[in-house]
Design an enzyme around this catalytic site. Structure first.
Site, PDB file in Angstrom:
ATOM      1  N   CYS A 107       0.724  -1.033   0.345  1.00 59.19           N
ATOM      2  CA  CYS A 107      -0.211  -0.290   0.182  1.00 59.19           C
ATOM      3  C   CYS A 107       1.051   1.336   0.416  1.00 59.19           C
ATOM      4  O   CYS A 107       1.810   1.015   0.434  1.00 59.19           O
ATOM      5  CB  CYS A 107      -0.873   0.243   1.071  1.00 59.19           C
ATOM      6  N   ARG A 147       1.834   1.524  -6.635  1.00 60.64           N
ATOM      7  CA  ARG A 147       2.538   0.065  -5.425  1.00 60.64           C
ATOM      8  C   ARG A 147       0.942  -0.467  -4.614  1.00 60.64           C
ATOM      9  O   ARG A 147       1.329  -1.234  -3.704  1.00 60.64           O
ATOM     10  CB  ARG A 147       3.179   1.439  -4.108  1.00 60.64           C
ATOM     11  N   TRP A 167      -3.274  -1.955  -1.381  1.00 55.24           N
ATOM     12  CA  TRP A 167      -3.486  -3.134  -1.588  1.00 55.24           C
ATOM     13  C   TRP A 167      -3.516  -4.167  -0.555  1.00 55.24           C
ATOM     14  O   TRP A 167      -3.728  -4.726   0.005  1.00 55.24           O
ATOM     15  CB  TRP A 167      -1.776  -3.750  -2.603  1.00 55.24           C
ATOM     16  N   ASN A 219      -0.086   0.621   6.542  1.00 61.34           N
ATOM     17  CA  ASN A 219       1.006  -0.583   5.365  1.00 61.34           C
ATOM     18  C   ASN A 219       1.879  -1.381   6.369  1.00 61.34           C
ATOM     19  O   ASN A 219       2.106  -0.932   7.283  1.00 61.34           O
ATOM     20  CB  ASN A 219       1.999  -0.042   4.963  1.00 61.34           C
ATOM     21  N   GLY A 220       1.454  -2.364   5.968  1.00 61.11           N
ATOM     22  CA  GLY A 220       1.738  -4.062   6.451  1.00 61.11           C
ATOM     23  C   GLY A 220       0.850  -5.112   7.219  1.00 61.11           C
ATOM     24  O   GLY A 220       0.096  -4.761   6.241  1.00 61.11           O
ATOM     25  N   GLU A 256      12.320 -15.342 -17.008  1.00 61.88           N
ATOM     26  CA  GLU A 256      12.234 -14.126 -16.873  1.00 61.88           C
ATOM     27  C   GLU A 256      10.900 -13.487 -18.199  1.00 61.88           C
ATOM     28  O   GLU A 256       9.772 -12.666 -17.366  1.00 61.88           O
ATOM     29  CB  GLU A 256      13.171 -13.466 -16.586  1.00 61.88           C
ATOM     30  N   LYS A 306       7.108 -11.938 -17.351  1.00 64.86           N
ATOM     31  CA  LYS A 306       7.046 -10.907 -17.358  1.00 64.86           C
ATOM     32  C   LYS A 306       5.042 -11.294 -18.407  1.00 64.86           C
ATOM     33  O   LYS A 306       4.235  -9.558 -18.051  1.00 64.86           O
ATOM     34  CB  LYS A 306       7.746 -10.322 -18.568  1.00 64.86           C
ATOM     35  N   GLU A 324       2.562 -11.409 -16.085  1.00 63.85           N
ATOM     36  CA  GLU A 324       2.379 -10.780 -14.933  1.00 63.85           C
ATOM     37  C   GLU A 324       1.304  -9.550 -15.529  1.00 63.85           C
ATOM     38  O   GLU A 324       0.371  -8.487 -14.876  1.00 63.85           O
ATOM     39  CB  GLU A 324       3.679  -9.745 -14.403  1.00 63.85           C
ATOM     40  N   HIS A 347      10.889 -34.322 -20.987  1.00 61.32           N
ATOM     41  CA  HIS A 347      10.654 -34.876 -19.759  1.00 61.32           C
ATOM     42  C   HIS A 347       9.141 -34.457 -19.330  1.00 61.32           C
ATOM     43  O   HIS A 347       9.071 -34.290 -17.648  1.00 61.32           O
ATOM     44  CB  HIS A 347      11.785 -33.907 -18.945  1.00 61.32           C
ATOM     45  N   LYS A 369       4.469  -3.143  -6.957  1.00 64.63           N
ATOM     46  CA  LYS A 369       5.592  -2.688  -6.715  1.00 64.63           C
ATOM     47  C   LYS A 369       6.364  -3.535  -5.712  1.00 64.63           C
ATOM     48  O   LYS A 369       7.364  -4.585  -6.164  1.00 64.63           O
ATOM     49  CB  LYS A 369       5.389  -1.328  -6.930  1.00 64.63           C
TER      50      LYS A 369
HETATM   51  C1  AGP Z   1       8.904  -7.367 -11.453  1.00 61.31           C
HETATM   52  O1  AGP Z   1       8.101  -7.893 -12.629  1.00 61.31           O
HETATM   53  C2  AGP Z   1       7.492  -8.271 -10.012  1.00 61.31           C
HETATM   54  N1  AGP Z   1       6.846  -7.388 -10.119  1.00 61.31           N
HETATM   55  C3  AGP Z   1       8.026  -8.453  -8.716  1.00 61.31           C
HETATM   56  O2  AGP Z   1       8.697  -9.872  -9.908  1.00 61.31           O
HETATM   57  C4  AGP Z   1       9.957  -7.926  -8.261  1.00 61.31           C
HETATM   58  O3  AGP Z   1      10.673  -8.303  -8.604  1.00 61.31           O
HETATM   59  C5  AGP Z   1       9.684  -8.905  -7.035  1.00 61.31           C
HETATM   60  O4  AGP Z   1       8.263  -8.968  -6.073  1.00 61.31           O
HETATM   61  C6  AGP Z   1      10.779  -8.677  -6.211  1.00 61.31           C
HETATM   62  O5  AGP Z   1      10.900  -7.027  -5.845  1.00 61.31           O
HETATM   63  P1  AGP Z   1      12.844  -6.418  -5.595  1.00 61.31           P
HETATM   64  O6  AGP Z   1      13.246  -6.432  -6.462  1.00 61.31           O
HETATM   65  O7  AGP Z   1      11.956  -4.759  -5.017  1.00 61.31           O
HETATM   66  O8  AGP Z   1      12.646  -7.144  -4.305  1.00 61.31           O
END
Ligand code: AGP
Length: 609
Positions: A2, A27, A74, A98-99, A482, A486, A489, A505, A604
């Protein structure tokens, strides 16, 4: 997760908070709300969905007052509805949080017994009621907050107001980030610097267990026992411009295109071409100290974990040092084998990821030496490490990590050079070659970006697919992972990355006309084997888009698409393939009309475990 913004000053608080929340929307964007204090009364506006809904509400029902707090959420506990949106009110007290409060259920039961009425399903609401309860005996709001904080278990960054004291705003932090911006007698409080950087660059970074009490144009920092703490503001060397889109339609595309510069930034001042070495100013380890570690342990989450895995390929091959790669959320709970002989390297863009931070603390408690790789300067992970290699990618706002990933790869490549030079596995000549490859990289990233129109064609062709597979061998395997992440996501297409040799496999059973396969086939020592794996897919009627190296006309001949990525050497070509796969995901998402900067359900920086 958040985002929090607070304000106390001489201007109307609501617009200041709203513009801060806009900078934090990346965020969390499930719901949002603002509370201001005016003439001794608090007023709250909340709405579900993105900030634009709150903005609309505020246009209809404006808020007044020069003290206020705001939140963009969030969701963790409770659905993203208006009643679950912050700020939460308990009696005279209003809170944004937040938390996660881990003991909220038992606290809630106690407070229900005392007659408090709860409206939301959140853990956060309990804080407002708890402070309100403490106000019955405490002499000041400050004291009530202090008493309440002692009862909380879990993580929090908080801003608190109370009708009982209309001149005071309180911020507190434990486990979630919080900064205070100071401009004369005006104060800007935020969970992240971008929210307030346009107002001031003088910032105090709060530490766990600290409270800030704002009253009548002053701020006092204390610990939870009420002892004053002297905090000195730092000048933050970020331009507010970094938080603008600069003509790009969204932050993700802007950040993808910033990569040539980001690569220059991460290497700036660090390359020693004559010595075939690098200087990593934050490493703080001599050759002798570096040689004293028996193994390295790279720990991270998500995209940063993919960088860590790529780092293992680099370091083990070039330095012959054993490297473990750990998922941070698993590491902490499985009695990890680290000791004073282990160099633990947490990797994190935000430097605030709760799982990675917890892993760092776990490793520290076992005497490991910690050198982190972080993007955000002075973030919690950076501050708690013995050394830091900053990636200097600049502010990354798009939820999908792009330039942060490629700069992490470059940072790991530089660390490889340093370790290899220290233990002699990399000789002068090889070190020089590696540095020359780094110097050439920004231009090659630029050239890779020019492939965008071709990549858009690929995305158009496979747009109706529900699934996709990414294949790579060697360092291309983490890049395949990766690429798949992407795509998942931001376009919501299910995708998996596999080591190309693993296909046979099991996953090969998935191959049919509906399943595009993106094959990473750089011109490295694995190429012959990757070609065979690609053939295995084509033979079974699979549809392949091959990502080959420039000049390789052969590999992609039988694929539906063949794209030529510039060649940057065995290791650094991975950076260019990563850029190409970012564009693949981006084009899919845009063609599907998705919001690439704020994909659903994501945030984020993930500051809860
Ligand atoms: C990246 O596209 C993601 N949104 C996510 O996997 C991110 O890399 C992960 O949460 C780790 O974040 P950080 O690098 O800020 O620790």
């Amino acid at each position: 997760m958040c985002g929090i913004v607070g304000y106390m000053g001489c201007h109307e608080a609501s617009p200041v908070i709203m513009s801060g929340l806009k900078m934090l929307e990346y965020r969390g964007y499930d719901s949002a709300g603002i509370c201001t204090m005016d003439l001794g009364a608090v007023e709250i506006r909340r709405s579900s969905g993105k900030l634009v809904n709150l903005e609309r509400l505020l246009n209809e029902q404006p808020l007044h007052g020069t003290i206020g707090i705001g939140h963009t959420r969030w969701a963790t506990h409770g659905k993203p509805t208006v009643v679950n949106a912050h700020p939460h009110r308990g009696g005279a007290v209003v809170v944004v949080h937040n938390g996660i409060i881990e003991n909220y259920l038992s606290l809630k039961e106690e407070l229900l017994d005392k007659g408090h009425m709860f409206l939301s399903e959140t853990d956060s609401e309990v804080i407002s009621h708890l402070v309100d309860e403490k106000l019955k005996t405490a002499t000041t709001l400050e004291e009530a907050v202090r008493l309440a904080l002692k009862d909380l278990q879990g993580a929090y960054a908080l801003c608190i107001l109370s009708q009982r004291d209309d001149k005071t705003l309180i911020a507190a932090k434990s486990g979630s980030p919080m900064v205070v911006g100071i401009k004369g007698h005006e104060f800007f409080i935020a969970s992240d610097m971008p929210a307030i950087i346009a107002n001031t660059r003088e910032m105090v970074i709060m530490e766990d267990g600290e409270m800030a009490v704002f009253r009548n144009g002053t701020v006092i920092f204390t610990d939870l026992d009420g002892q004053d703490i002297v905090k000195t503001p730092r000048f933050i060397d970020w331009s507010p411009m970094m938080a603008e889109k600069n003509g790009y339609p969204n932050f993700m595309l802007k950040e993808i295109h910033e990569q040539p510069q980001a690569v220059k930034n991460v290497t700036a001042g660090r390359l020693r071409p004559n010595e075939g070495d690098v200087f990593l100013e934050g490493l703080h380890l001599s050759d002798r100290q570096l040689l004293s570690f028996e193994r390295l342990c790279l720990v991270a989450c998500g995209t940063s974990w993919h960088a860590a895995l790529a780092g293992k390929y680099m370091i083990e091959e070039h330095c012959r040092i054993p490297v473990d790669v750990e998922i941070a959320s698993e590491f902490r709970y499985r009695d990890p084998l680290v000791s004073g002989k282990t160099l633990v390297i947490p990797i994190s863009q935000s430097g605030e990821t709760a799982d990675t931070l917890a892993a760092l603390r776990e490793a520290k408690s076992r005497d490991a030496h910690i050198v982190s790789i972080c993007n955000v300067v002075d973030s919690s992970i950076a501050r708690e490490s013995d050394g830091v290699i900053y990636t200097h990618a600049g502010l990354e706002i798009g939820v999908a990590s792009t330039k942060a990933f490629t700069t992490q790869l470059v940072a790991l490549y530089m660390l490889t050079i340093r370790l290899g030079r220290a233990n002699g596995a990399i000789n002068l000549e090889k070190g020089r070659e590696m540095i020359a490859a780094l110097n050439a990289l920004p231009d090659l990233v630029e050239k890779t970006l020019l492939l965008d129109p071709q990549i858009e064609e690929v995305a158009c062709e496979y747009l109706t697919s529900w699934d996709a597979i990414y294949l790579g061998r060697g360092i291309s395997y983490p890049i395949a992972l990766e690429g798949a992440l992407k795509l998942k996501e931001i376009s919501y297409i299910h995708a998996d990355g596999y080591p190309a040799g693993e296909m046979k496999h099991g996953p090969i059973a998935l191959i049919d006309r509906e399943m595009p396969v993106f094959v990473l086939a750089p011109n490295d020592r694995h190429l012959v084997k990757v070609r065979s794996n690609m053939e295995e897919v084509i033979t079974r009627g699979g549809r392949v888009a091959a990502f080959c190296s420039a000049g390789d006309e052969e590999t992609g001949k039988r694929a539906e698409f063949s794209l030529q990525i510039p060649w940057a050497g065995e290791v650094l070509s991975a950076v260019l393939f990563a850029v190409a796969l970012q564009l693949v995901a981006y084009n899919f998402a845009i063609l599907k009309g998705k919001d690439v900067d704020q994909p659903r359900n994501l945030a984020k920086s993930v500051t809860v475990e």
